[in-house]
Design a protein around this motif. Structure first.
Motif, PDB file in Angstrom:
ATOM      1  N   PRO A  62      24.363  12.399 -11.824  1.00  0.00           N
ATOM      2  CA  PRO A  62      25.132  12.450 -10.574  1.00  0.00           C
ATOM      3  C   PRO A  62      24.543  11.543  -9.503  1.00  0.00           C
ATOM      4  CG  PRO A  62      24.761  14.657 -11.442  1.00  0.00           C
ATOM      5  CD  PRO A  62      23.933  13.731 -12.270  1.00  0.00           C
ATOM      6  N   THR A  63      25.409  10.936  -8.719  1.00  0.00           N
ATOM      7  CA  THR A  63      24.964  10.042  -7.655  1.00  0.00           C
ATOM      8  C   THR A  63      24.067  10.754  -6.656  1.00  0.00           C
ATOM      9  OG1 THR A  63      27.029   8.789  -7.877  1.00  0.00           O
ATOM     10  CG2 THR A  63      25.750   8.451  -5.859  1.00  0.00           C
ATOM     11  N   LEU A  64      24.369  12.023  -6.382  1.00  0.00           N
ATOM     12  CA  LEU A  64      23.551  12.790  -5.436  1.00  0.00           C
ATOM     13  C   LEU A  64      22.106  12.920  -5.937  1.00  0.00           C
ATOM     14  CD1 LEU A  64      25.968  15.678  -4.388  1.00  0.00           C
ATOM     15  CD2 LEU A  64      25.635  13.432  -3.325  1.00  0.00           C
ATOM     16  N   VAL A  65      21.941  13.108  -7.225  1.00  0.00           N
ATOM     17  CA  VAL A  65      20.598  13.221  -7.798  1.00  0.00           C
ATOM     18  C   VAL A  65      19.873  11.878  -7.699  1.00  0.00           C
ATOM     19  CG1 VAL A  65      19.291  13.752  -9.893  1.00  0.00           C
ATOM     20  CG2 VAL A  65      21.349  15.061  -9.340  1.00  0.00           C
ATOM     21  N   ILE A  66      20.597  10.792  -7.915  1.00  0.00           N
ATOM     22  CA  ILE A  66      19.994   9.461  -7.802  1.00  0.00           C
ATOM     23  C   ILE A  66      19.537   9.207  -6.363  1.00  0.00           C
ATOM     24  CG2 ILE A  66      20.451   6.990  -7.981  1.00  0.00           C
ATOM     25  CD1 ILE A  66      22.340   7.606 -10.289  1.00  0.00           C
ATOM     26  N   ILE A  67      20.357   9.621  -5.391  1.00  0.00           N
ATOM     27  CA  ILE A  67      19.977   9.454  -3.983  1.00  0.00           C
ATOM     28  C   ILE A  67      18.709  10.244  -3.689  1.00  0.00           C
ATOM     29  CG2 ILE A  67      20.675   9.930  -1.611  1.00  0.00           C
ATOM     30  CD1 ILE A  67      23.555   9.412  -2.462  1.00  0.00           C
ATOM     31  N   PHE A  68      18.632  11.467  -4.197  1.00  0.00           N
ATOM     32  CA  PHE A  68      17.435  12.288  -4.009  1.00  0.00           C
ATOM     33  C   PHE A  68      16.211  11.596  -4.594  1.00  0.00           C
ATOM     34  CE2 PHE A  68      15.127  16.273  -5.689  1.00  0.00           C
ATOM     35  CZ  PHE A  68      14.217  16.219  -4.641  1.00  0.00           C
ATOM     36  N   ALA A  69      16.365  11.037  -5.794  1.00  0.00           N
ATOM     37  CA  ALA A  69      15.243  10.351  -6.433  1.00  0.00           C
ATOM     38  C   ALA A  69      14.812   9.126  -5.623  1.00  0.00           C
ATOM     39  CB  ALA A  69      15.622   9.941  -7.857  1.00  0.00           C
ATOM     40  N   LEU A  70      15.780   8.388  -5.103  1.00  0.00           N
ATOM     41  CA  LEU A  70      15.460   7.204  -4.299  1.00  0.00           C
ATOM     42  C   LEU A  70      14.748   7.585  -3.002  1.00  0.00           C
ATOM     43  CD1 LEU A  70      18.727   5.077  -4.757  1.00  0.00           C
ATOM     44  CD2 LEU A  70      16.496   4.696  -5.820  1.00  0.00           C
ATOM     45  N   VAL A  71      15.225   8.636  -2.344  1.00  0.00           N
ATOM     46  CA  VAL A  71      14.598   9.080  -1.095  1.00  0.00           C
ATOM     47  C   VAL A  71      13.180   9.581  -1.365  1.00  0.00           C
ATOM     48  CG1 VAL A  71      14.699  10.811   0.745  1.00  0.00           C
ATOM     49  CG2 VAL A  71      16.773   9.604   0.054  1.00  0.00           C
ATOM     50  N   ALA A  72      13.013  10.357  -2.444  1.00  0.00           N
ATOM     51  CA  ALA A  72      11.679  10.854  -2.783  1.00  0.00           C
ATOM     52  C   ALA A  72      10.739   9.701  -3.129  1.00  0.00           C
ATOM     53  CB  ALA A  72      11.770  11.842  -3.948  1.00  0.00           C
ATOM     54  N   GLY A  73      11.237   8.720  -3.877  1.00  0.00           N
ATOM     55  CA  GLY A  73      10.411   7.566  -4.220  1.00  0.00           C
ATOM     56  C   GLY A  73      10.012   6.765  -2.994  1.00  0.00           C
ATOM     57  N   ALA A  74      10.977   6.546  -2.095  1.00  0.00           N
ATOM     58  CA  ALA A  74      10.666   5.825  -0.864  1.00  0.00           C
ATOM     59  C   ALA A  74       9.677   6.608  -0.010  1.00  0.00           C
ATOM     60  CB  ALA A  74      11.947   5.559  -0.070  1.00  0.00           C
ATOM     61  N   GLY A  75       9.830   7.936   0.021  1.00  0.00           N
ATOM     62  CA  GLY A  75       8.900   8.772   0.773  1.00  0.00           C
ATOM     63  C   GLY A  75       7.500   8.712   0.198  1.00  0.00           C
ATOM     64  N   TRP A  76       7.388   8.678  -1.128  1.00  0.00           N
ATOM     65  CA  TRP A  76       6.064   8.605  -1.774  1.00  0.00           C
ATOM     66  C   TRP A  76       5.376   7.289  -1.416  1.00  0.00           C
ATOM     67  CZ3 TRP A  76       3.407   5.445  -5.052  1.00  0.00           C
ATOM     68  CH2 TRP A  76       2.237   5.973  -5.637  1.00  0.00           C
ATOM     69  N   VAL A  77       6.122   6.190  -1.498  1.00  0.00           N
ATOM     70  CA  VAL A  77       5.542   4.890  -1.165  1.00  0.00           C
ATOM     71  C   VAL A  77       5.124   4.856   0.301  1.00  0.00           C
ATOM     72  CG1 VAL A  77       6.028   2.425  -0.944  1.00  0.00           C
ATOM     73  CG2 VAL A  77       6.805   3.670  -2.969  1.00  0.00           C
ATOM     74  N   LEU A  78       5.983   5.352   1.189  1.00  0.00           N
ATOM     75  CA  LEU A  78       5.681   5.339   2.616  1.00  0.00           C
ATOM     76  C   LEU A  78       4.456   6.176   2.942  1.00  0.00           C
ATOM     77  CD1 LEU A  78       6.676   4.368   5.407  1.00  0.00           C
ATOM     78  CD2 LEU A  78       8.041   6.465   5.542  1.00  0.00           C
ATOM     79  N   LEU A  79       4.294   7.295   2.254  1.00  0.00           N
ATOM     80  CA  LEU A  79       3.182   8.195   2.563  1.00  0.00           C
ATOM     81  C   LEU A  79       1.873   7.736   1.948  1.00  0.00           C
ATOM     82  CD1 LEU A  79       2.414  10.899   3.911  1.00  0.00           C
ATOM     83  CD2 LEU A  79       2.910  12.027   1.737  1.00  0.00           C
ATOM     84  N   ASN A  80       1.919   7.131   0.774  1.00  0.00           N
ATOM     85  CA  ASN A  80       0.695   6.824   0.033  1.00  0.00           C
ATOM     86  C   ASN A  80       0.320   5.350  -0.023  1.00  0.00           C
ATOM     87  OD1 ASN A  80       0.007   9.589  -1.346  1.00  0.00           O
ATOM     88  ND2 ASN A  80       2.195   9.304  -1.690  1.00  0.00           N
ATOM     89  N   ARG A  81       1.221   4.469   0.343  1.00  0.00           N
ATOM     90  CA  ARG A  81       0.943   3.046   0.185  1.00  0.00           C
ATOM     91  C   ARG A  81       1.148   2.233   1.461  1.00  0.00           C
ATOM     92  NH1 ARG A  81      -1.207   4.912  -3.461  1.00  0.00           N
ATOM     93  NH2 ARG A  81      -1.055   4.436  -5.689  1.00  0.00           N
ATOM     94  N   THR A  82       1.268   2.899   2.594  1.00  0.00           N
ATOM     95  CA  THR A  82       1.483   2.176   3.840  1.00  0.00           C
ATOM     96  C   THR A  82       0.560   2.706   4.928  1.00  0.00           C
ATOM     97  OG1 THR A  82       3.197   3.673   4.681  1.00  0.00           O
ATOM     98  CG2 THR A  82       3.924   1.856   3.258  1.00  0.00           C
ATOM     99  N   THR A  83       0.404   1.889   5.968  1.00  0.00           N
ATOM    100  CA  THR A  83      -0.376   2.307   7.135  1.00  0.00           C
ATOM    101  C   THR A  83       0.270   3.505   7.817  1.00  0.00           C
ATOM    102  OG1 THR A  83      -1.077   0.014   7.474  1.00  0.00           O
ATOM    103  CG2 THR A  83      -1.348   1.519   9.325  1.00  0.00           C
ATOM    104  N   PHE A  84       1.587   3.564   7.801  1.00  0.00           N
ATOM    105  CA  PHE A  84       2.297   4.691   8.407  1.00  0.00           C
ATOM    106  C   PHE A  84       1.861   6.008   7.772  1.00  0.00           C
ATOM    107  CE2 PHE A  84       5.776   7.695   8.839  1.00  0.00           C
ATOM    108  CZ  PHE A  84       6.149   7.551  10.170  1.00  0.00           C
TER     109      PHE A  84
END
Length: 388
Positions: A190-212
Motif C-alpha cells: 500500500p502507498t500509505l505503508v511506503i510513505i510511512f517507510a520513507l518518513v521513518a527512513g528520512a527521520g533515521w537519517v536526520l537523527l543519526n547522520r546530520t548535525t540537526f
C-alpha cells in the motif's frame, strides 16, 4: 603555574555511560539491545496472534491492514520522537491532524486542486501542520511557556478551529486522482505503508547522520550545556515543533486518503498513541535518548496488539487497559536501565597523573608530585608554611 588533568569520557546519551575500560553498561542498556528486545516482543505477539486466531491473523490482507493502521500513527510518532528526544512534548498532534485534514478539504481548497492538481491539497495540509507547529515552537522557546501547557492549549484551539471551519460536518474528498494515488499500492505494498517507510527512513537519517540530530540529542540531554557549546537552543526547539507539525500534515493526507474525508474528529487520542509508541520504543521522556527504529517497533507492537484483541473479539476497554499496563511497564523498565547506566564506575589502578578528590591536579595520594606535575608538600609537613 599550569596544571594538567585527565578528562573523564562523558556518558553518551544514546548508548549509556562509558566505563573506564571502554565497555558499556551492558547490551540491554544500549539501543541495539533495546531494539532487539522490542523485536522479540513483537515476534512473541505475532505468535500469540497466530495461535489465538489461526488462519485469520497470518492472512496477507490482515497483515496489510495492520501496516495501514500503523502508517498514520507511525508518521506522527516519528515527529514526536524528535520532540521528546529534544526534551519536549507535543499533546496537540491529534488536533493538528484534524485541522490539517479539514483545511485541505474545504470547498475553496478542493476547487483550487481541481483547477491545478490534487498536490495543492497535500501542500495545504502540510503547510497548516507546519504553521501550527511553528506557533507551538515560538510560544515554548521564546515565550518560555511549559511545553505541556502550550501544546495542551493548541490541542483545544486547533480542534475548535477545525470544528468552526467544517461547521461540525464531515467534508468529502472529491478528487478521484488523490484517492486513487494514496489509496493504491506499488507491487502489492500500500502507498500509505511506503510513505510511512520513507518518513521513518528520512527521520533515521536526520537523527543519526546530520548535525540537526546531534544537536537534538544535545538539547534534550542538557539544554544549558548545549547553549554554552554554541547551539541556538531556542531556534532548534522551534524547528523540532515545526518538524512535528509537518509529520501531522503528512498523516492528515494519509488519513484523508484512507477515509476519503476531512473531519474535525480525525486524530482523536492520536497523541496518546504516538507518545505510547515512542515510550515503548525506548525514548526517554526526559529527553536526550531515543531511536527511530525503536519508535517504529513500538508502533507495530501497539497496532498488532490491537489487531490481536479485535480478532479475539475483546472489547476496546480491554485494549485500553492493556495499553496502560504496557506503558507503565515500559517507563519502569526505562528507569531501571537508566539507573543501571548511571552506576559509578570502578576506579582503575595506576591512574597516572589524574587528579583524585582531595588531591591537587597532577599529585598522587600522600602529596608526592607526579612526573610532570606540580610539586606539593605532604599534608601535615612541618616544613610547609604559608607565605608571609
Amino acid at each position: 603555574m599550569s596544571e594538567t588533568t585527565t578528562a573523564t569520557p562523558p556518558a553518551d546519551s544514546r548508548t549509556g555511560s562509558a566505563d573506564g575500560d571502554g565497555k558499556g553498561p551492558g547490551l540491554l542498556a544500549g539501543p541495539l539491545g533495546r531494539n532487539l528486545g522490542l523485536a522479540v516482543a513483537l515476534l512473541l505477539l505475532c505468535v500469540v496472534g497466530a495461535i489465538t486466531a489461526p488462519g485469520r491473523f497470518v492472512d496477507v490482507d490482515n497483515v496489510l491492514t495492520i501496516l495501514r493502521l500503523a502508517a498514520v500513527v507511525g508518521v506522527v510518532s516519528v515527529g514526536m520522537t524528535f520532540v521528546i528526544i529534544g526534551g519536549g512534548i507535543d499533546l496537540s498532534v491529534g488536533a493538528l491532524v484534524a485541522l490539517s485534514s479539514v483545511w485541505a478539504t474545504t470547498l475553496a481548497t478542493q476547487a483550487l486542486a481541481a483547477d491545478f492538481h490534487w498536490i495543492v491539497m497535500v501542500f495545504t495540509a502540510i503547510a497548516v501542520g507546519a504553521g501550527a507547529g511553528l506557533i507551538n515552537g515560538i510560544v515554548i522557546a521564546y515565550g518560555k511557556l511549559v511545553a505541556f501547557i502550550a501544546t495542551l492549549a493548541m490541542l483545544a484551539a486547533a480542534r475548535g478551529l477545525a470544528e468552526i471551519i467544517a461547521n461540525r460536518r464531515t467534508q468529502i474528498v472529491q478528487d478521484r486522482g488523490f484517492i486513487e494515488f494514496f489509496g493504491g499500492d506499488v507491487l502489492g505494498i500500500p502507498t500509505l505503508v511506503i510513505i510511512f517507510a520513507l518518513v521513518a527512513g528520512a527521520g533515521w537519517v536526520l537523527l543519526n547522520r546530520t548535525t540537526f540530530g546531534r544537536r537534538t540529542f544535545a538539547v534534550g540531554g542538557n539544554a544549558e550545556a548545549a547553549r554554552l557549546a554554541g547551539i541556538r537552543v531556542q531556534r532548534h526547539t522551534v524547528w523540532l515543533y515545526v518538524l512535528s507539525g509537518v509529520t501531522c500534515g503528512i498523516a492528515a493526507v494519509m488519513l484523508m486518503a484512507r477515509t476519503t474525508t476531512g473531519s474535525s474528529t480525525h486524530g482523536t487520542l492520536l497523541e496518546l498513541d504516538a507518545i505510547a509508541a515512542v515510550v515503548i520504543g525506548g525514548t526517554l521522556l526526559v529527553g536526550g535518548r531515543g531511536t527511530i527504529v525503536g519508535t517504529v517497533l513500538g508502533v507495530l507492537i501497539f497496532t498488532t496488539l490491537g489487531n490481536v484483541f479485535t480478532l479475539n473479539n475483546l472489547s476496546s476497554s480491554a485494549q485500553a487497559v492493556a495499553r496502560g499496563v504496557i506503558i507503565v511497564l515500559a517507563v519502569l523498565l526505562q528507569q531501571r536501565l537508566a539507573a543501571g547506566g548511571a552506576r559509578p564506575r570502578k576506579k582503575a589502578r595506576g591512574g597516572g597523573g589524574a587528579a583524585r578528590p582531595g588531591n591537587p591536579a597532577g599529585s598522587l595520594p600522600g602529596g608526592s608530585a607526579a612526573p610532570g606535575g606540580p610539586a606539593g608538600a605532604r599534608p601535615g609537613d612541618s616544613h610547609s608554611r604559608p607565605p608571609t
